[in-house]
Motif scaffolding. Structure first.
Motif, PDB file in Angstrom:
ATOM      1  N   GLY A 259      39.023  55.883  35.067  1.00 36.83           N
ATOM      2  CA  GLY A 259      40.129  54.720  35.651  1.00 36.83           C
ATOM      3  C   GLY A 259      40.889  54.270  34.616  1.00 36.83           C
ATOM      4  N   ALA A 260      41.687  53.267  35.193  1.00 37.92           N
ATOM      5  CA  ALA A 260      42.706  52.700  34.125  1.00 37.92           C
ATOM      6  C   ALA A 260      42.127  51.645  32.970  1.00 37.92           C
ATOM      7  N   VAL A 261      42.579  51.759  31.800  1.00 38.32           N
ATOM      8  CA  VAL A 261      41.996  50.989  30.896  1.00 38.32           C
ATOM      9  C   VAL A 261      42.270  49.267  31.142  1.00 38.32           C
ATOM     10  N   TRP A 262      43.459  49.172  31.826  1.00 42.84           N
ATOM     11  CA  TRP A 262      43.711  47.846  32.115  1.00 42.84           C
ATOM     12  C   TRP A 262      42.715  47.271  33.131  1.00 42.84           C
ATOM     13  N   GLU A 263      42.196  48.219  34.169  1.00 37.48           N
ATOM     14  CA  GLU A 263      41.206  47.582  34.978  1.00 37.48           C
ATOM     15  C   GLU A 263      40.025  47.234  34.389  1.00 37.48           C
ATOM     16  N   ILE A 264      39.617  48.102  33.318  1.00 38.68           N
ATOM     17  CA  ILE A 264      38.383  47.546  32.306  1.00 38.68           C
ATOM     18  C   ILE A 264      38.904  46.145  31.566  1.00 38.68           C
ATOM     19  N   ALA A 265      40.111  46.179  31.282  1.00 35.00           N
ATOM     20  CA  ALA A 265      40.187  45.001  30.159  1.00 35.00           C
ATOM     21  C   ALA A 265      40.246  43.774  31.451  1.00 35.00           C
ATOM     22  N   LEU A 266      40.784  43.885  32.463  1.00 36.79           N
ATOM     23  CA  LEU A 266      40.973  42.839  33.326  1.00 36.79           C
ATOM     24  C   LEU A 266      39.636  42.348  33.898  1.00 36.79           C
ATOM     25  N   SER A 267      38.885  43.209  34.384  1.00 35.14           N
ATOM     26  CA  SER A 267      37.359  42.920  34.605  1.00 35.14           C
ATOM     27  C   SER A 267      36.646  42.443  33.876  1.00 35.14           C
ATOM     28  N   SER A 268      36.685  43.144  32.514  1.00 35.52           N
ATOM     29  CA  SER A 268      36.109  42.389  31.286  1.00 35.52           C
ATOM     30  C   SER A 268      36.247  40.907  31.148  1.00 35.52           C
ATOM     31  N   ALA A 269      37.587  40.647  30.975  1.00 36.40           N
ATOM     32  CA  ALA A 269      38.028  39.312  30.824  1.00 36.40           C
ATOM     33  C   ALA A 269      37.357  38.347  31.672  1.00 36.40           C
ATOM     34  N   ILE A 270      37.619  38.639  33.030  1.00 34.14           N
ATOM     35  CA  ILE A 270      36.992  37.877  34.225  1.00 34.14           C
ATOM     36  C   ILE A 270      35.536  37.585  33.915  1.00 34.14           C
ATOM     37  N   PHE A 271      34.725  38.780  33.498  1.00 30.01           N
ATOM     38  CA  PHE A 271      33.367  38.768  33.489  1.00 30.01           C
ATOM     39  C   PHE A 271      33.086  37.898  32.272  1.00 30.01           C
ATOM     40  N   ILE A 272      33.555  38.016  31.208  1.00 30.10           N
ATOM     41  CA  ILE A 272      33.046  37.427  30.055  1.00 30.10           C
ATOM     42  C   ILE A 272      33.633  35.795  30.106  1.00 30.10           C
ATOM     43  N   VAL A 335      32.128  47.463  39.165  1.00 32.27           N
ATOM     44  CA  VAL A 335      33.452  47.473  38.968  1.00 32.27           C
ATOM     45  C   VAL A 335      33.292  48.744  37.529  1.00 32.27           C
ATOM     46  N   LEU A 336      32.755  48.388  36.617  1.00 34.47           N
ATOM     47  CA  LEU A 336      32.617  49.391  35.582  1.00 34.47           C
ATOM     48  C   LEU A 336      32.324  50.732  35.877  1.00 34.47           C
ATOM     49  N   ARG A 337      31.087  50.849  36.658  1.00 34.85           N
ATOM     50  CA  ARG A 337      30.592  52.176  37.330  1.00 34.85           C
ATOM     51  C   ARG A 337      32.038  52.838  38.150  1.00 34.85           C
ATOM     52  N   ASN A 338      32.463  52.086  38.774  1.00 34.10           N
ATOM     53  CA  ASN A 338      33.678  52.665  39.596  1.00 34.10           C
ATOM     54  C   ASN A 338      34.758  53.169  38.932  1.00 34.10           C
ATOM     55  N   VAL A 339      35.202  52.303  38.206  1.00 29.20           N
ATOM     56  CA  VAL A 339      36.314  52.527  37.317  1.00 29.20           C
ATOM     57  C   VAL A 339      35.995  53.966  36.264  1.00 29.20           C
ATOM     58  N   MET A 340      34.878  53.657  35.441  1.00 25.31           N
ATOM     59  CA  MET A 340      34.608  54.780  34.432  1.00 25.31           C
ATOM     60  C   MET A 340      34.325  56.211  35.100  1.00 25.31           C
ATOM     61  N   LEU A 341      33.348  56.067  36.280  1.00 27.89           N
ATOM     62  CA  LEU A 341      32.836  57.195  36.623  1.00 27.89           C
ATOM     63  C   LEU A 341      33.802  57.832  37.727  1.00 27.89           C
ATOM     64  N   LYS A 342      34.209  56.823  38.439  1.00 25.75           N
ATOM     65  CA  LYS A 342      34.980  57.424  39.766  1.00 25.75           C
ATOM     66  C   LYS A 342      36.481  57.173  39.838  1.00 25.75           C
ATOM     67  N   GLY A 343      36.922  56.602  38.666  1.00 23.90           N
ATOM     68  CA  GLY A 343      38.470  56.488  38.325  1.00 23.90           C
ATOM     69  C   GLY A 343      38.888  55.160  39.108  1.00 23.90           C
ATOM     70  N   GLY A 344      38.219  54.379  39.582  1.00 19.11           N
ATOM     71  CA  GLY A 344      38.542  53.101  40.196  1.00 19.11           C
ATOM     72  C   GLY A 344      39.470  52.819  41.484  1.00 19.11           C
ATOM     73  N   ASP A 345      38.472  52.630  42.435  1.00 13.76           N
ATOM     74  CA  ASP A 345      39.265  52.379  43.700  1.00 13.76           C
ATOM     75  C   ASP A 345      39.884  51.030  43.788  1.00 13.76           C
ATOM     76  N   PRO A 346      40.971  50.685  44.051  1.00 10.51           N
ATOM     77  CA  PRO A 346      41.538  49.394  43.886  1.00 10.51           C
ATOM     78  C   PRO A 346      40.900  48.242  44.957  1.00 10.51           C
ATOM     79  N   MET A 347      40.357  48.829  45.875  1.00 10.48           N
ATOM     80  CA  MET A 347      39.813  47.960  46.687  1.00 10.48           C
ATOM     81  C   MET A 347      38.363  47.405  46.100  1.00 10.48           C
ATOM     82  N   VAL A 348      37.674  48.022  45.451  1.00 11.41           N
ATOM     83  CA  VAL A 348      36.427  48.094  44.946  1.00 11.41           C
ATOM     84  C   VAL A 348      36.532  46.971  43.793  1.00 11.41           C
TER      85      VAL A 348
END
Lengths: 376, 312
Positions: A259-272, A335-348
């Motif tokens: 998936g996209a790096v920004w999806e990881i960054a955004l979800s990580s920021a909210i998670f942290i 989110v992390l599994r979805n983005v890293m393994l499946k490419g990131g489904d926007p809905m998920v």
């Protein structure tokens, strides 16, 4: 709006002072540097290696008649693959073979033999897998599947029936199966969560324990300045750990980042932001570092159990399921599994990030409510 | 609100649950004064000082500090006072400079101002170590001096010091008190708690606290005069006197009715005279055993008498 908030934070002397001080304190100590940057990598590696090393020397049993030629060929191929070895022979049936612990998996041919059933165009095989170790079980299934496909390709020209085999897998003991690649994102979530919650709650508790908290609140500072000042540095340190851990997962274990790096960054920021708020909430209830540590673990253990990192959530009793909705780890690992393994489904991504944001806001609000600028 | 006062407290009561730490006290501190708060541990000194700095909410009563009445969430008092708690106020794992810069940042003192101010304070303290020294490597006395610097960075009108010399060597204590006097000479109000009785002599006025109440408040000289209207004699046993001889002579004084009280004072004894005619007679009789001279009460005498007076 965000620009305004950032300006307000970084133009604020008090907050800049806090960030500088916390960074100096966190990075000056060798043990803290190790804890921040080396421990996550070690933990990830140890977890990952423990998971991936086991998937060899699988004891695969065959239940077939001696004159079943197709089954024999299949068995030979399996043992030639280096993944499988022959288990100790047994007198019982396939199920007992696994039950006794002598075999990790057993391939059972249909009654009447595989050779005959293929001629009839049915070719159904049953694979019994001991899934007490989920990783191993998943690998066993994958390997058998691959050997069957290869065998099928090699022999397809000689027969008229292309789809000769179909594998009927019965997973024993652990119906939801996870592979190493599937587990590494989970480990990342755990490490990040542990690090940020423990560090944040300890940082404030330490000020209380040594007495400097009294000096902090004797200065004309606003509650939000102390709270943001004490948490923002650990938020930043956590965010520095994210690429470190993800890179380690990719390099050491070949976990893809589809998936996209920004999806990881955004979800990580909210998670942290959530975990750091939870850490602060814990520290408002703790008088010293020991209590903060205890509080951290009281949160962490159930949070990890109810996150779906280790155990599937689908099988949980309804009462426990309610708690999983309050668990930031559950959303982040999804989110992390979805983005890293499946490419990131926007809905998920968006639904889970949204849920985390709600939790972050709630934890922040609660710690703000509970935080007193007085000493009673 | 009287403009001559730095601190005004009226009917202040502070309770923690059912425990009353401070019980209906009233006092005022004049501007520029060194005001001492004296009392045993648990007397309510720290609780009072914390309330004056806005760290505790009064259960009852009015508190006005630096011209501002205490209101919850109002930062006006905090802006105008400096506070040095009896616990650690500096970070051991930060350097001297890092500590002071953080203290300045906390109070949003601009870089140019605090750099100048830190230099001034180093000169004031006579601080000669490198400012990159970690605080943990400094002796306790020096740490306390730096803590004082951190508490005065913002040039506060009033400085609250809670047992600043606890655990500090006698020489360092003397140095610290010299700093306090300098601050006072520069026009600052210094509010200091201590349980060293000798230190309290250096205050302009002292409030004596006991179990949440102020039992006396005056200048050291006045307190002595008020507490001991009688004359006080110090008896020093002659060398070579046996313990039994000393005790029998002390008994003789008691029998004569000359003394109100005889208190041991180190190796010596303090006699509080009740009947001076009787004393004139008896003092001649004890001459071979004791040498005697009139003396002034120490703060220790005052403290013991006042506390016993309350207990009676």
């Amino acid at each position: 709006m965000i620009q305004k908030i950032i300006n307000r934070i970084f133009k604020n002397d008090t907050l800049r002072g806090f960030i500088r001080k916390e960074f100096i304190q966190a990075l000056r100590d060798v043990r803290m540097r190790m804890l921040l940057f080396v421990m996550p990598l070690i933990q990830l590696t140890v977890f990952g290696l423990a998971l991936s090393n086991e998937v060899k020397n699988i004891r695969l049993g065959f239940v077939h008649a001696p004159n079943d030629i197709v089954a024999k060929h299949l068995a030979d191929r399996c043992f030639a693959s280096n993944w499988f070895i022959r288990p100790r022979e047994t007198n019982g049936d396939a199920f007992q073979w696994i039950q006794s612990g002598d075999a990790d998996a057993v391939l059972v041919v249909p009654p009447g033999g595989l050779t005959k059933s293929i001629e009839e165009g049915k070719g159904r095989l049953q694979l019994l897998v001991d899934a007490t170790n989920a990783m191993r079980a998943r690998s066993v299934e994958n390997y058998v599947q691959r050997i069957l496909i290869a065998y099928q390709k090699d022999t397809v020209t000689t027969t008229a029936n292309p789809d000769r085999f179909s594998l009927d897998v019965r997973v024993l003991y652990n119906p939801s199966m996870e592979t190493a690649v599937f587990l590494v994102p989970g480990v990342m979530v755990m490490i990040l969560c542990l690090l940020t919650i423990i560090l944040t709650s300890m940082a404030l508790a330490r000020e209380k324990e040594i007495g400097t908290f009294e000096t902090l609140i004797s200065a004309p500072v606003r509650t939000w300045e102390i709270l943001v000042g004490k948490t923002l540095p650990y938020f930043i340190l956590g965010m520095i750990d994210v690429p470190l851990i993800i890179a380690a997962g990719m390099v050491f274990f070949g976990v893809p980042l589809r998936g996209a790096v920004w999806e990881i960054a955004l979800s990580s920021a909210i998670f942290i932001a959530t975990t750091v708020s939870v850490g602060t909430l814990i520290s408002t209830m703790a008088k010293n570092q020991q209590q903060a540590m205890m509080g951290g673990f009281i949160f962490l253990f159930p949070a990890i159990q109810l996150s779906g990192i280790m155990f599937p959530l689908d099988n949980m009793p309804a009462v426990l399921k309610i708690f999983t909705y309050l668990n930031p780890l559950k959303y982040f690992v999804t989110v992390l599994r979805n983005v890293m393994l499946k490419g990131g489904d926007p809905m998920v991504v968006w639904s889970n990030v949204g849920a985390m944001a709600v939790l972050a806001a709630a934890a922040l609000w609660l710690s703000f409510k509970r935080f007193h600028q007085t000493l009673d | 609100m009287n403009p001559d006062f730095a601190v005004q407290v009226e009917g202040l009561t502070i309770q923690f649950g059912s425990f009353t730490a401070v019980d209906d006290i009233s006092f005022s501190v004049k501007k520029g004064e060194i005001f001492g708060f004296l009392g045993a541990n648990g007397a309510g000194k720290t609780t009072t000082i914390r309330t004056l700095c806005g760290l505790l909410t009064p259960t009852k009563g009015h508190v006005t500090v630096a011209g501002h009445e205490y209101k919850e969430g109002d930062l006006s008092i905090k802006k105008r006072v400096g506070y040095m708690s009896q616990k650690f106020t500096l970070y051991n794992d930060l350097s001297v400079k890092e500590n002071l810069v953080f203290a300045a940042n906390l109070r949003k003192i601009s870089k140019s101002t605090h750099e100048k101010r830190i230099k001034e304070l180093f000169a004031f303290l006579g601080f000669t170590h490198s400012d990159t020294t970690l605080v943990r490597d400094l002796p306790v006395g020096l740490k306390q001096e730096l803590a004082l610097a951190a508490a005065t960075l913002h040039n506060p009108e009033i400085i609250f010091l809670d047992e600043p010399t606890a655990g500090v060597s006698p020489a360092a204590r003397e140095r610290f008190w010299a700093l306090i006097r300098q601050l006072s000479a520069a026009g600052k109000t210094v509010f200091v708690t201590t349980h060293y009785l000798d230190e309290s002599e250096q205050c302009d006025r002292i409030a004596l606290m006991r179990t949440g109440k102020i039992i006396a408040l005056d200048s050291p000289a006045e307190l002595k005069k008020k507490t001991f209207p009688e004359s006080l004699y110090e008896l020093e046993p002659m060398s070579g006197q046996s313990q039994s001889a000393i005790l029998s002579q002390l008994e003789k004084i008691k029998q004569s009715g000359a003394a109100l009280e005889i208190q041991p004072y180190g190796m010596r004894y303090h006699v509080i005279v009740k009947d001076s005619r009787q004393w004139d007679l008896v003092k001649e009789q004890i001459k071979p055993t004791f040498s005697y001279k009139p003396t002034l009460p120490s703060m220790e005498d005052v403290f013991i008498r006042l506390v016993e007076g309350v207990d009676r």
